[in-house]
Scaffold this active site. Sequence first.
Site, PDB file in Angstrom:
ATOM      1  N   THR A  94       0.875  -1.181   0.000  1.00 49.17           N
ATOM      2  CA  THR A  94       0.000   0.000   0.000  1.00 49.17           C
ATOM      3  C   THR A  94       0.908   1.225   0.000  1.00 49.17           C
ATOM      4  O   THR A  94       1.636   1.456   0.975  1.00 49.17           O
ATOM      5  CB  THR A  94      -0.885   0.036   1.262  1.00 49.17           C
ATOM      6  OG1 THR A  94      -1.669  -1.149   1.287  1.00 49.17           O
ATOM      7  CG2 THR A  94      -1.804   1.261   1.249  1.00 49.17           C
ATOM      8  N   LYS A 169      -7.725   1.780  -3.119  1.00 45.86           N
ATOM      9  CA  LYS A 169      -7.385   1.313  -1.767  1.00 45.86           C
ATOM     10  C   LYS A 169      -7.487   2.456  -0.740  1.00 45.86           C
ATOM     11  O   LYS A 169      -8.081   2.299   0.324  1.00 45.86           O
ATOM     12  CB  LYS A 169      -5.961   0.733  -1.795  1.00 45.86           C
ATOM     13  CG  LYS A 169      -5.305   0.506  -0.469  1.00 45.86           C
ATOM     14  CD  LYS A 169      -5.731  -0.767   0.197  1.00 45.86           C
ATOM     15  CE  LYS A 169      -5.121  -0.887   1.576  1.00 45.86           C
ATOM     16  NZ  LYS A 169      -5.622  -1.995   2.334  1.00 45.86           N
ATOM     17  N   LYS A 244      -1.575   5.114   8.641  1.00 48.81           N
ATOM     18  CA  LYS A 244      -0.760   5.220   7.415  1.00 48.81           C
ATOM     19  C   LYS A 244      -1.676   5.462   6.199  1.00 48.81           C
ATOM     20  O   LYS A 244      -1.421   6.345   5.380  1.00 48.81           O
ATOM     21  CB  LYS A 244       0.035   3.921   7.221  1.00 48.81           C
ATOM     22  CG  LYS A 244       0.771   3.863   5.899  1.00 48.81           C
ATOM     23  CD  LYS A 244       1.324   2.480   5.573  1.00 48.81           C
ATOM     24  CE  LYS A 244       1.691   2.404   4.103  1.00 48.81           C
ATOM     25  NZ  LYS A 244       2.118   1.094   3.651  1.00 48.81           N
TER      26      LYS A 244
HETATM   27  P1  NAD Z   1       5.895  -5.870   7.328  1.00 46.38           P
HETATM   28  O1  NAD Z   1       6.668  -4.740   7.876  1.00 46.38           O
HETATM   29  O2  NAD Z   1       5.515  -7.009   8.215  1.00 46.38           O
HETATM   30  O3  NAD Z   1       6.700  -6.504   6.071  1.00 46.38           O
HETATM   31  C1  NAD Z   1       7.484  -5.757   5.172  1.00 46.38           C
HETATM   32  C2  NAD Z   1       8.731  -6.567   4.883  1.00 46.38           C
HETATM   33  O4  NAD Z   1       9.512  -5.883   3.883  1.00 46.38           O
HETATM   34  C3  NAD Z   1       9.637  -6.735   6.113  1.00 46.38           C
HETATM   35  O5  NAD Z   1       9.852  -8.126   6.369  1.00 46.38           O
HETATM   36  C4  NAD Z   1      10.931  -6.007   5.723  1.00 46.38           C
HETATM   37  O6  NAD Z   1      12.105  -6.623   6.245  1.00 46.38           O
HETATM   38  C5  NAD Z   1      10.872  -6.100   4.214  1.00 46.38           C
HETATM   39  N1  NAD Z   1      11.697  -5.105   3.531  1.00 46.38           N
HETATM   40  C6  NAD Z   1      11.752  -3.760   3.765  1.00 46.38           C
HETATM   41  N2  NAD Z   1      12.634  -3.179   2.914  1.00 46.38           N
HETATM   42  C7  NAD Z   1      13.136  -4.178   2.139  1.00 46.38           C
HETATM   43  C8  NAD Z   1      14.084  -4.218   1.085  1.00 46.38           C
HETATM   44  N3  NAD Z   1      14.706  -3.116   0.658  1.00 46.38           N
HETATM   45  N4  NAD Z   1      14.380  -5.408   0.522  1.00 46.38           N
HETATM   46  C9  NAD Z   1      13.766  -6.555   0.952  1.00 46.38           C
HETATM   47  N5  NAD Z   1      12.856  -6.584   1.942  1.00 46.38           N
HETATM   48  C10 NAD Z   1      12.537  -5.413   2.531  1.00 46.38           C
HETATM   49  O7  NAD Z   1       4.586  -5.230   6.648  1.00 46.38           O
HETATM   50  P2  NAD Z   1       3.222  -5.980   6.252  1.00 46.38           P
HETATM   51  O8  NAD Z   1       2.268  -5.929   7.381  1.00 46.38           O
HETATM   52  O9  NAD Z   1       3.548  -7.285   5.616  1.00 46.38           O
HETATM   53  O10 NAD Z   1       2.672  -4.955   5.147  1.00 46.38           O
HETATM   54  C11 NAD Z   1       3.233  -4.881   3.838  1.00 46.38           C
HETATM   55  C12 NAD Z   1       2.399  -3.926   2.999  1.00 46.38           C
HETATM   56  O11 NAD Z   1       1.045  -4.412   2.961  1.00 46.38           O
HETATM   57  C13 NAD Z   1       2.342  -2.499   3.575  1.00 46.38           C
HETATM   58  O12 NAD Z   1       2.403  -1.588   2.509  1.00 46.38           O
HETATM   59  C14 NAD Z   1       0.996  -2.457   4.288  1.00 46.38           C
HETATM   60  O13 NAD Z   1       0.448  -1.157   4.349  1.00 46.38           O
HETATM   61  C15 NAD Z   1       0.161  -3.370   3.393  1.00 46.38           C
HETATM   62  N6  NAD Z   1      -0.992  -4.004   4.059  1.00 46.38           N
HETATM   63  C16 NAD Z   1      -0.853  -4.576   5.291  1.00 46.38           C
HETATM   64  C17 NAD Z   1      -1.958  -5.159   5.908  1.00 46.38           C
HETATM   65  C18 NAD Z   1      -1.843  -5.793   7.278  1.00 46.38           C
HETATM   66  O14 NAD Z   1      -2.874  -6.096   7.881  1.00 46.38           O
HETATM   67  N7  NAD Z   1      -0.632  -6.054   7.777  1.00 46.38           N
HETATM   68  C19 NAD Z   1      -3.207  -5.189   5.252  1.00 46.38           C
HETATM   69  C20 NAD Z   1      -3.311  -4.636   3.979  1.00 46.38           C
HETATM   70  C21 NAD Z   1      -2.193  -4.045   3.385  1.00 46.38           C
END
Ligand code: NAD
Length: 297
Positions: A94, A169, A244
């Site tokens: 997102t 979204k 966010k």
């Molecule tokens: P998270 O922080 O758990 O996972 C993100 C991952 O990306 C981490 O493991 C981090 O180490 C990795 N990362 C960051 N920079 C990196 C790089 N340069 N190279 C490789 N890996 C890298 O976040 P999440 O909860 O999985 O959310 C991910 C996305 O999904 C976000 O944009 C969030 O807004 C969206 N989202 C989350 C939810 C939810 O309920 N968690 C629901 C809908 C959408």
Amino acid sequence: MAIIAFIGLGNMGSGMAANLVKAGHEVRAFDLSATALAHAVESGAKAAKSTADAVSGAAAVVTMLPAGKHVRAVYAGDVFPNAAPGTLFLDCSTIDVDSARFVGKAAVDQGFRFVDAPVSGGVAAAAAGTLTFMVGGAEADFAVAEPILQAMGKAILHAGDTGAGQAAKICNNMLLGITMIGTCEAFALAEKLGLDQQKFFDISSKASGQSWSMTSYCPVAGPMPGTPANHDYKPGFATGMMLKDLKLAQDAAQASGASTPLGAQAEALYAMFGNLGGQDLDFSAIYKMLNGSWKAD
Ligand code: NAD
């Protein structure tokens, strides 16, 4: 099946990558966190040494990263220089609409295919393969992306050109934030008026006050047994995540000149609740701030 690179195996990405493996794809995974990567390997993905290593020779690249700055940096720094011409990129993070359009244009200009495909549904839906994808991109690229997304979701919806998935979204989540606060206010007022909460739910859920926030995600304990309100507001969808998305909506409103006074108010209230200690609780816990019962630990 084709090789798919998966970058970003956090709360959401780990379940999504596991579902691609289950669908028969060879998944080459990379995350900066060794723990996240190890978890993906347990689900059947192959560990790559770097993003460059994951992307080389892949037919498609899925990214699930925290925010726009990560997506811009990962694509410009490691994905574009190492992907084969014609590779399909699916960014499921997102992020802001401008970053999605910027990265999408850069991809297409260099001979790649790109869709922005943010998701609705949380960690449980990611693990179960029941996410809803809102997709922006050219028709032809959507057609190639759809079968890949089907392995991770229950609904794949084409919103329009590049960036339209992110637009859908943030508009949806701004509406969700607003209706959740309104639903919480109504329950708090009902309580002050001595109206039984179950009775109010029974009436309003069948009257014009009904919304998803009330009948799928009721913010008070009791009427709907499965919601976070019944489990001390354990997320679910955390307040920090809602904030966010509300910030993204306000940035987009400012940039486009849209008038979104209730969205602005929702952002301010969620920022206040986060600052009071509610950041990691489910976003429906804002009920406790609104009814005056909130006490930070
Ligand atoms: P998270 O922080 O758990 O996972 C993100 C991952 O990306 C981490 O493991 C981090 O180490 C990795 N990362 C960051 N920079 C990196 C790089 N340069 N190279 C490789 N890996 C890298 O976040 P999440 O909860 O999985 O959310 C991910 C996305 O999904 C976000 O944009 C969030 O807004 C969206 N989202 C989350 C939810 C939810 O309920 N968690 C629901 C809908 C959408």
